[in-house]
Design a protein around this motif. Structure first.
Motif, mmCIF file in Angstrom:
data_model
loop_
_atom_site.group_PDB
_atom_site.id
_atom_site.type_symbol
_atom_site.label_atom_id
_atom_site.label_comp_id
_atom_site.label_asym_id
_atom_site.label_seq_id
_atom_site.Cartn_x
_atom_site.Cartn_y
_atom_site.Cartn_z
ATOM 1 N N SER A 21 -30.045 -9.706 -42.369
ATOM 2 C CA SER A 21 -31.088 -9.657 -40.494
ATOM 3 C C SER A 21 -32.093 -9.503 -40.665
ATOM 4 C CB SER A 21 -29.879 -8.409 -40.144
ATOM 5 O OG SER A 21 -29.467 -7.486 -40.705
ATOM 6 N N ASP A 23 -32.630 -6.222 -39.770
ATOM 7 C CA ASP A 23 -32.524 -5.188 -40.365
ATOM 8 C C ASP A 23 -32.794 -4.943 -40.927
ATOM 9 O OD1 ASP A 23 -32.534 -4.397 -37.006
ATOM 10 O OD2 ASP A 23 -30.739 -4.046 -36.870
ATOM 11 N N THR A 24 -32.085 -5.163 -42.131
ATOM 12 C CA THR A 24 -32.105 -5.329 -43.625
ATOM 13 C C THR A 24 -33.710 -4.953 -44.570
ATOM 14 O OG1 THR A 24 -30.061 -6.180 -43.693
ATOM 15 C CG2 THR A 24 -30.933 -5.986 -46.056
ATOM 16 N N TYR A 26 -36.044 -4.785 -42.767
ATOM 17 C CA TYR A 26 -37.008 -3.447 -42.436
ATOM 18 C C TYR A 26 -36.006 -2.465 -42.964
ATOM 19 C CZ TYR A 26 -39.229 -5.399 -38.192
ATOM 20 O OH TYR A 26 -39.667 -6.394 -37.497
ATOM 21 N N ARG A 27 -35.164 -2.443 -43.131
ATOM 22 C CA ARG A 27 -34.605 -0.799 -44.740
ATOM 23 C C ARG A 27 -35.068 -1.560 -45.919
ATOM 24 N NH1 ARG A 27 -29.493 -1.955 -43.558
ATOM 25 N NH2 ARG A 27 -28.820 -2.582 -45.122
#
Length: 70
Positions: A21, A23-24, A26-27
């Motif tokens: 994803s 989000d992953t 960015y993390r």
């Protein structure tokens, strides 16, 4: 390497390439030093750099306290 294969990829494109994803992505930039380049307000990626980083174990995540692994 052809010019098409060496172009800069977006967060969405690199996430689709890796099967993760946004989000992953960015993390991983923040917590795992994923190779990314800031261009204005956007993050861009070279596919070969990210592939090398993954092969070297850069994407290996150990869950933090209170956090579940994906």
């Amino acid at each position: 390497m052809s010019e098409l294969n060496d172009r800069w990829l977006s967060v969405d494109e690199i996430g689709k390439h890796l099967g993760i994803s946004n989000d992953t992505v960015y993390r991983w930039i923040d917590k795992h030093s994923m190779p990314a380049h800031r261009m204005g307000r956007f993050w861009k990626f070279k596919k070969a750099e990210v592939d090398d980083w993954v092969k070297a174990g850069g994407a290996a995540e150990m869950p933090s306290k209170g956090e579940r692994a994906e």
